[in-house]
Design an enzyme around this catalytic site. Sequence first.
Site, PDB file in Angstrom:
ATOM      1  N   GLY A  20       0.760  -1.087   0.165  1.00 46.99           N
ATOM      2  CA  GLY A  20      -0.129  -0.442  -0.228  1.00 46.99           C
ATOM      3  C   GLY A  20       0.660   1.506   0.099  1.00 46.99           C
ATOM      4  O   GLY A  20       0.336   2.676   0.598  1.00 46.99           O
ATOM      5  N   SER A  40       4.068  -5.413  -3.091  1.00 45.05           N
ATOM      6  CA  SER A  40       4.683  -3.887  -3.397  1.00 45.05           C
ATOM      7  C   SER A  40       5.028  -3.609  -2.362  1.00 45.05           C
ATOM      8  O   SER A  40       6.602  -3.900  -1.646  1.00 45.05           O
ATOM      9  CB  SER A  40       3.392  -4.118  -3.760  1.00 45.05           C
ATOM     10  OG  SER A  40       3.084  -2.319  -3.845  1.00 45.05           O
TER      11      SER A  40
END
Length: 545
Positions: free
Chosen positions: A127, A206
């Site tokens: 995120g 990520s």
Amino acid sequence: MCNLPCVSCCVIFFIIQNFAFAKQDGESIYIQGVGRIRGFTTTSPNGVLISNFLGIPYGKPPKRFSPITDPTGDMVDFDASNQHPCFQTPSEFVPSDNMTEDCVTLSVYKPRTTDGFLPVLVKIHGGSFKRWTASVFNGDRLIDNHPMVVVSVNYRIGILGFLTLDFDEAPGNLGLLDQLTALEWIKSYIHHFRGDPNNITLYGESAGSASVAYLADSSLTKDRGLFHRVIQSSGDNCAGWTINLRALEQSKAFAINVGCDYETNLDIVNCLRGLTIETILAGYNDSSFYTAPSIQNNPLVNDAYRIVPKHPLDNDPEQTRSRVPLLIGGNRNDGTFLLSRYVEAVLKPNNHHLNVTYLRNIFLQTLLNSSHFGINDTPIGMVESIIASFLKEHRMGVNLTVMGQAVSDIYSTFYFKAPALHKAKSHALLGLKTYLYSYEYESSTHVFYEDLGGIPEILPGVTHADELNYIFKFKDLSEEEKLFSERLINTIYRFMVHGDPGAPDDKEDLNQGPWTPVTNETFGYTIINFTMRAGSHYGQTFHTV
């Protein structure tokens, strides 16, 4: 972040996501020195009873902008039925309800009935270091397929997690230090949940993957046995987007903007602690603070807090790298969401996305020179060589959609694939088991594309985070997708148990053969698709058109 027409839509989705199955009376676990933790039980689609323990504190709430210094302490009788997200901009997956600053918590998911101790998967969420939350990633789909314990970790994000004033009261990288403290808690107590403290796999995607890379490349974790396998998906600490080289300067500018313009760092941090959370968040949203880990090279900062003492590219893997097997890779079209963001922020305000002459002759040079890449034309011809290599005949495309996949390959390569190859090479050189992959299963739906900033003009392809819906439950799957999900989770499980994603097991219908490890001379990889197959050199993944 997505802009929904009504917050209630977000709330409904969140409720469905986290309580897809009716709660039943759950287990109660007592841990000496921690307390009694009461969970609840859900039933998976395959009939597996899963014990859920949500929002367990792994440390006493720390002072704002300071590391955790106190252990959990005795919680007496803790109701582990909810986990609240850290403060962030609300989104489809994290609505505004129940956000909190005291969010250093983790959730544990386990089969209700187990024989012996089970391998543990620790999920560090992504995120961009500023959004998402642990409770979005529960263990239902994983445990439904294989007996394991899943731990999902919350950590401080945004300005609350990465502001630095370069001294012990605000040393920076609090998000990473929170993760380290969570790993210490897991190592100490996971056996109470029937998790094997000597078989812990650290997994991130990520920014979560970059976090995992920082943890696995730090003297603060090396040789401590906090984890025994590492899975990195679409992110590494050697990628430029995962570090803020101006964090101290930007932190002080943020402090001035919210009214904390003082001479000493102690006065600044005390002022910041006196502000309301609303003032902090409003100032952060209005600032140019780039949310990412920073270099902690000031010797006045306690060594115990210096989790990133130098630039990751300057690390000596012999001195910092954890000696554990590594599974690393990314998605075929990871970069499409990043290109979408650039188009939305830079091209559309001037209608450049509709100007064919601009797209063919100016767009790419400007993009490569921008802060997104920082590529200067040195030696002369560098920029044109990159454009020619990636675009080929698509350089003369008639619109942005035609050019999009080729341009997004540049993002995919520089942000994700080249750093993954670099990390795999350095890991293999240490004689450690290393496996590369390219995730290429084309989804019928792209659960996160819009939330990440994806736009219709840029076709998503196999985009960033697509794999998460096959590991964690976000949307229902077709029969083919269910089988693919089982195969993907079986691959993860084999790596957890054996340190080899292609190790033989008793599920012949799911096991699709051996994986070839990376060596100091060969850089083969495995293509993860409905039918998996081998690729000869990971560099082949840089160009998809």
